[in-house]
Design a protein around this motif. Structure first.
Motif, PDB file in Angstrom:
ATOM      1  N   GLU A 188       0.825  -1.229   0.000  1.00 17.81           N
ATOM      2  CA  GLU A 188       0.000   0.000   0.000  1.00 17.81           C
ATOM      3  C   GLU A 188       0.849   1.265   0.000  1.00 17.81           C
ATOM      4  OE1 GLU A 188       0.167  -2.269   2.400  1.00 17.81           O
ATOM      5  OE2 GLU A 188       0.139  -1.362   4.400  1.00 17.81           O
ATOM      6  N   LYS A 189       2.145   1.118   0.198  1.00 19.12           N
ATOM      7  CA  LYS A 189       3.046   2.280   0.190  1.00 19.12           C
ATOM      8  C   LYS A 189       3.698   2.467  -1.173  1.00 19.12           C
ATOM      9  CE  LYS A 189       3.461   3.756   4.534  1.00 19.12           C
ATOM     10  NZ  LYS A 189       3.437   5.194   4.865  1.00 19.12           N
ATOM     11  N   LEU A 190       3.346   1.611  -2.132  1.00 20.55           N
ATOM     12  CA  LEU A 190       3.955   1.676  -3.475  1.00 20.55           C
ATOM     13  C   LEU A 190       2.862   1.947  -4.509  1.00 20.55           C
ATOM     14  CD1 LEU A 190       6.160  -1.548  -3.198  1.00 20.55           C
ATOM     15  CD2 LEU A 190       7.057   0.791  -3.348  1.00 20.55           C
ATOM     16  N   ARG A 191       3.171   2.765  -5.507  1.00 27.07           N
ATOM     17  CA  ARG A 191       2.211   2.972  -6.594  1.00 27.07           C
ATOM     18  C   ARG A 191       2.968   3.412  -7.861  1.00 27.07           C
ATOM     19  NH1 ARG A 191      -0.531   8.833  -4.895  1.00 27.07           N
ATOM     20  NH2 ARG A 191       1.123  10.097  -5.808  1.00 27.07           N
ATOM     21  N   PHE A 192       2.281   3.332  -8.990  1.00 23.62           N
ATOM     22  CA  PHE A 192       2.839   3.831 -10.248  1.00 23.62           C
ATOM     23  C   PHE A 192       2.405   5.275 -10.464  1.00 23.62           C
ATOM     24  CE2 PHE A 192       2.488  -0.781 -11.483  1.00 23.62           C
ATOM     25  CZ  PHE A 192       3.843  -1.001 -11.685  1.00 23.62           C
ATOM     26  N   HIS A 193       3.271   6.041 -11.084  1.00 19.65           N
ATOM     27  CA  HIS A 193       2.886   7.400 -11.510  1.00 19.65           C
ATOM     28  C   HIS A 193       3.413   7.601 -12.920  1.00 19.65           C
ATOM     29  CE1 HIS A 193       2.627  11.742 -11.804  1.00 19.65           C
ATOM     30  NE2 HIS A 193       3.923  11.767 -12.113  1.00 19.65           N
ATOM     31  N   LYS A 251       8.140   7.557 -23.097  1.00 18.87           N
ATOM     32  CA  LYS A 251       7.176   7.253 -22.041  1.00 18.87           C
ATOM     33  C   LYS A 251       7.958   6.972 -20.764  1.00 18.87           C
ATOM     34  CE  LYS A 251       3.553   3.925 -21.022  1.00 18.87           C
ATOM     35  NZ  LYS A 251       2.191   3.781 -21.300  1.00 18.87           N
ATOM     36  N   ALA A 252       7.408   7.375 -19.633  1.00 19.04           N
ATOM     37  CA  ALA A 252       8.090   7.124 -18.364  1.00 19.04           C
ATOM     38  C   ALA A 252       7.070   6.896 -17.259  1.00 19.04           C
ATOM     39  CB  ALA A 252       8.993   8.295 -17.996  1.00 19.04           C
ATOM     40  N   VAL A 253       7.369   5.912 -16.428  1.00 17.12           N
ATOM     41  CA  VAL A 253       6.535   5.643 -15.257  1.00 17.12           C
ATOM     42  C   VAL A 253       7.456   5.594 -14.049  1.00 17.12           C
ATOM     43  CG1 VAL A 253       5.252   3.821 -14.066  1.00 17.12           C
ATOM     44  CG2 VAL A 253       4.667   4.394 -16.409  1.00 17.12           C
ATOM     45  N   ASP A 254       7.068   6.293 -12.990  1.00 20.22           N
ATOM     46  CA  ASP A 254       7.806   6.159 -11.732  1.00 20.22           C
ATOM     47  C   ASP A 254       7.118   5.121 -10.868  1.00 20.22           C
ATOM     48  OD1 ASP A 254       9.553   8.165 -12.383  1.00 20.22           O
ATOM     49  OD2 ASP A 254       8.511   9.717 -11.219  1.00 20.22           O
ATOM     50  N   VAL A 306      11.050   3.924 -14.740  1.00 18.81           N
ATOM     51  CA  VAL A 306      11.073   3.005 -15.882  1.00 18.81           C
ATOM     52  C   VAL A 306      10.819   3.871 -17.118  1.00 18.81           C
ATOM     53  CG1 VAL A 306      10.048   0.940 -16.912  1.00 18.81           C
ATOM     54  CG2 VAL A 306      10.164   1.155 -14.423  1.00 18.81           C
ATOM     55  N   HIS A 307      11.749   3.811 -18.077  1.00 15.63           N
ATOM     56  CA  HIS A 307      11.693   4.751 -19.206  1.00 15.63           C
ATOM     57  C   HIS A 307      11.769   4.021 -20.539  1.00 15.63           C
ATOM     58  CE1 HIS A 307      14.244   6.849 -15.979  1.00 15.63           C
ATOM     59  NE2 HIS A 307      13.026   7.328 -15.859  1.00 15.63           N
ATOM     60  N   ASN A 308      11.004   4.504 -21.497  1.00 17.39           N
ATOM     61  CA  ASN A 308      11.200   4.084 -22.887  1.00 17.39           C
ATOM     62  C   ASN A 308      12.055   5.161 -23.548  1.00 17.39           C
ATOM     63  OD1 ASN A 308      11.100   3.499 -25.604  1.00 17.39           O
ATOM     64  ND2 ASN A 308       8.912   2.992 -25.620  1.00 17.39           N
ATOM     65  N   ARG A 309      13.353   4.875 -23.714  1.00 12.90           N
ATOM     66  CA  ARG A 309      14.300   5.889 -24.223  1.00 12.90           C
ATOM     67  C   ARG A 309      14.422   5.823 -25.744  1.00 12.90           C
ATOM     68  NH1 ARG A 309      18.719   7.148 -19.538  1.00 12.90           N
ATOM     69  NH2 ARG A 309      19.613   8.419 -21.179  1.00 12.90           N
ATOM     70  N   VAL A 348      15.448   1.278 -26.355  1.00 10.13           N
ATOM     71  CA  VAL A 348      15.899   0.921 -25.006  1.00 10.13           C
ATOM     72  C   VAL A 348      14.776   1.113 -23.994  1.00 10.13           C
ATOM     73  CG1 VAL A 348      17.436   1.578 -23.109  1.00 10.13           C
ATOM     74  CG2 VAL A 348      18.332   1.422 -25.431  1.00 10.13           C
ATOM     75  N   ILE A 349      14.509   0.054 -23.237  1.00  5.90           N
ATOM     76  CA  ILE A 349      13.660   0.191 -22.049  1.00  5.90           C
ATOM     77  C   ILE A 349      14.611   0.197 -20.867  1.00  5.90           C
ATOM     78  CG2 ILE A 349      11.760  -0.782 -20.679  1.00  5.90           C
ATOM     79  CD1 ILE A 349      11.034   0.029 -23.629  1.00  5.90           C
ATOM     80  N   GLU A 350      14.523   1.253 -20.078  1.00  7.97           N
ATOM     81  CA  GLU A 350      15.443   1.415 -18.948  1.00  7.97           C
ATOM     82  C   GLU A 350      14.689   1.284 -17.623  1.00  7.97           C
ATOM     83  OE1 GLU A 350      18.702   4.654 -17.855  1.00  7.97           O
ATOM     84  OE2 GLU A 350      16.695   5.500 -17.771  1.00  7.97           O
ATOM     85  N   THR A 351      15.298   0.561 -16.673  1.00  6.75           N
ATOM     86  CA  THR A 351      14.803   0.620 -15.291  1.00  6.75           C
ATOM     87  C   THR A 351      15.941   1.182 -14.449  1.00  6.75           C
ATOM     88  OG1 THR A 351      15.528  -1.575 -14.492  1.00  6.75           O
ATOM     89  CG2 THR A 351      13.464  -1.506 -15.741  1.00  6.75           C
ATOM     90  N   ALA A 352      15.644   2.211 -13.643  1.00  8.93           N
ATOM     91  CA  ALA A 352      16.707   2.923 -12.931  1.00  8.93           C
ATOM     92  C   ALA A 352      16.274   3.217 -11.508  1.00  8.93           C
ATOM     93  CB  ALA A 352      17.026   4.236 -13.647  1.00  8.93           C
TER      94      ALA A 352
END
Ligand code: GAP
Length: 439
Positions: free
Chosen positions: A233-238, A251-254, A269-272, A303-307
């Motif tokens: 419950e402390k995690l979500r996508f933005h 596109k980017a999602v935090d 998470v980014h679509n670069r 490139v799909i990046e997770t950082a």
């Protein structure tokens, strides 16, 4: 407990127990730089090892890399960082301090430091990269940068890794390493610092398959955070709106965490797209295209990046685990870290310092250490105090050697969270702990 109290309490616990100290503290500290103490470094190593295991060791389609922090300066021109990795700054003409132009007080026209109104000049771009010089001459031609992200090391090595490891697209390059940013508004302990460590994956895919891979990695990364025991419950996508997107992203999602100071970025998470490989191909003059062995198609992969930050993961793990409880009329502070994250897996206590108990306890302590289960031997003070010390360190199991041990070769194992006590045969303690660590 009020949320702002939680940050203060965590900073104080971190120092008291040796998780995290302010850098160069005896000189008054270095701005937003932190040192990891004996318990902190163990927690940090566990974070990195769990990431590496999930991202590299458990996959056939990801290779590891450790690129240097110092890179050719053209890398940062190609990547867009020289031109675009900037924050708008304004200077107060009264106190001459500089602030980000988008701070609410500054937008309202008041200096956050001296309070003077309407004393700001024009906003100027300030580059966040640290500069230094390579070689013995301090001149512009020798200027290089401390990398602000590990990603570029993976892009410039894309063909080296692909060829050497005989990988086919889709495949990824994973790195863990230091990054540096001269942040204008660092703070909130280790949330935003000027020197930090990143865990980044660059996953190279065929254009047209990028949206699907983006979704796959987004879900995989959320699952990883949950596997660390972080409360769901402390995690979500933005998802980033068009005005939030970095210069390279389609596109980017935090993945956000609810910190005591609000919902904020934990991982990106980014679509670069083919932005980075395309720019490096252009600036270096070297072809970076991939040739599909089956179809002979030639293309620049997307490139799909997770950082994610190592330090930020440490912060989330500590915040999420911190509890204050009343146990049998006594207050205790406990870090309910997932056992696989905990710096120490066990502590071993002789009930008293006589009757051969210390010898049995020390032998068990050494056996645990030899089996790669960091353990702590403690014979000082009452058992209650010894438990409290381990609760604060996040140690999941405390093992006590008592009178009965000498008769039947069993010990008690006390669980940090449930406080239950199990009686376990001495020669089964290691497997008992191993089962729970793996489970
Ligand atoms: N390569 C892409 C990249 O660097 P980012 O969103 O700027 O993207 C990725 O950074 C992650 O690195 C963030 O989600 C955060 O976890 C961590 N991070 C970024 N800046 C940081 C800082 N100043 N201090 C600590 N961690 C930071």
């Amino acid at each position: 407990m009020a949320d702002h109290d939680l940050m203060d309490k965590l900073v104080s616990l971190s120092k008291r127990r040796g998780f995290i100290f302010q850098s160069s503290e005896i000189y008054g500290g270095t701005g937003s730089v932190w040192d990891y103490g004996p318990l902190g470094i163990e927690l940090k190593r566990n974070v990195k090892e769990l990431w590496w295991s999930a991202m590299v060791h458990q996959r056939d389609d990801v290779e590891g890399l450790d690129a240097a922090i110092l890179m050719h300066p053209r890398v940062w021109e190609a990547s867009g960082h020289v031109e675009g990795f900037t924050d708008p700054l304004v200077e107060c003409s009264n106190c001459h301090r500089r602030f980000r132009a988008d701070l609410p007080e500054v937008e309202g026209g008041q200096c956050p430091s001296c309070g003077t109104r309407d004393a700001f000049g024009e906003a100027r771009s300030f580059n966040l990269m640290f500069k230094t010089f390579m070689g013995p001459v301090e001149e512009d031609a020798a200027t290089i940068y401390l990398r602000p992200e590990t990603a570029q090391g993976s892009y410039v090595n894309f063909l080296n890794v692909q060829t050497a490891a005989r990988q086919k697209v889709p495949f990824g390059i994973a790195q863990i390493g230091k990054a540096f940013r001269n942040e204008i508004t660092p703070g909130n302990f280790i949330f935003r610092t000027r020197e930090f460590e990143q865990m980044e994956l660059q996953f190279f895919v065929e254009p047209g398959t990028d949206d699907e891979w983006f979704e796959t990695w987004k879900e995989a990364r959320m699952a990883w955070h949950r596997s660390l025991g972080i409360r769901p419950e402390k995690l979500r996508f933005h998802e980033h709106g068009p005005d939030e997107l970095a210069h390279y992203a389609k596109k980017a999602v935090d993945i956000e965490y609810e910190y005591p100071f609000g919902w904020k970025e934990f991982e990106g998470v980014h679509n670069r797209t083919d932005f980075d490989l395309g720019r490096h191909q252009e600036y270096s003059g070297k072809r970076l295209e991939y040739i599909d062995p089956a179809s002979n198609a030639r293309y620049l992969p997307y490139v799909i990046e997770t950082a994610v930050g190592v330090d930020r993961t440490v912060l989330v793990a500590l915040l999420d685990a911190y509890r204050e409880e009343n146990v049998e009329g006594e207050e205790r502070v406990v870090l309910s870290l997932a056992p696989k994250l905990a710096p120490l897996k066990a502590a071993v206590f002789p009930l008293v310092k006589k009757d051969g108990m210390p010898e049995v306890a020390e032998k068990l302590h050494n056996e645990l250490r030899a089996a790669s289960m960091p353990s702590f031997y403690d014979a000082a003070g009452s058992i209650g105090r010894r438990y409290r010390r381990q609760d604060e360190a996040g140690t999941p199991w405390c093992i006590t050697v008592d009178g009965q041990t000498l008769e039947d070769q069993t010990v008690t194992i006390r669980d940090r969270d449930t406080l239950t006590q199990d009686r376990v045969a001495l020669d089964r303690v290691r497997s008992w702990i191993r089962e729970r660590l793996d489970g």
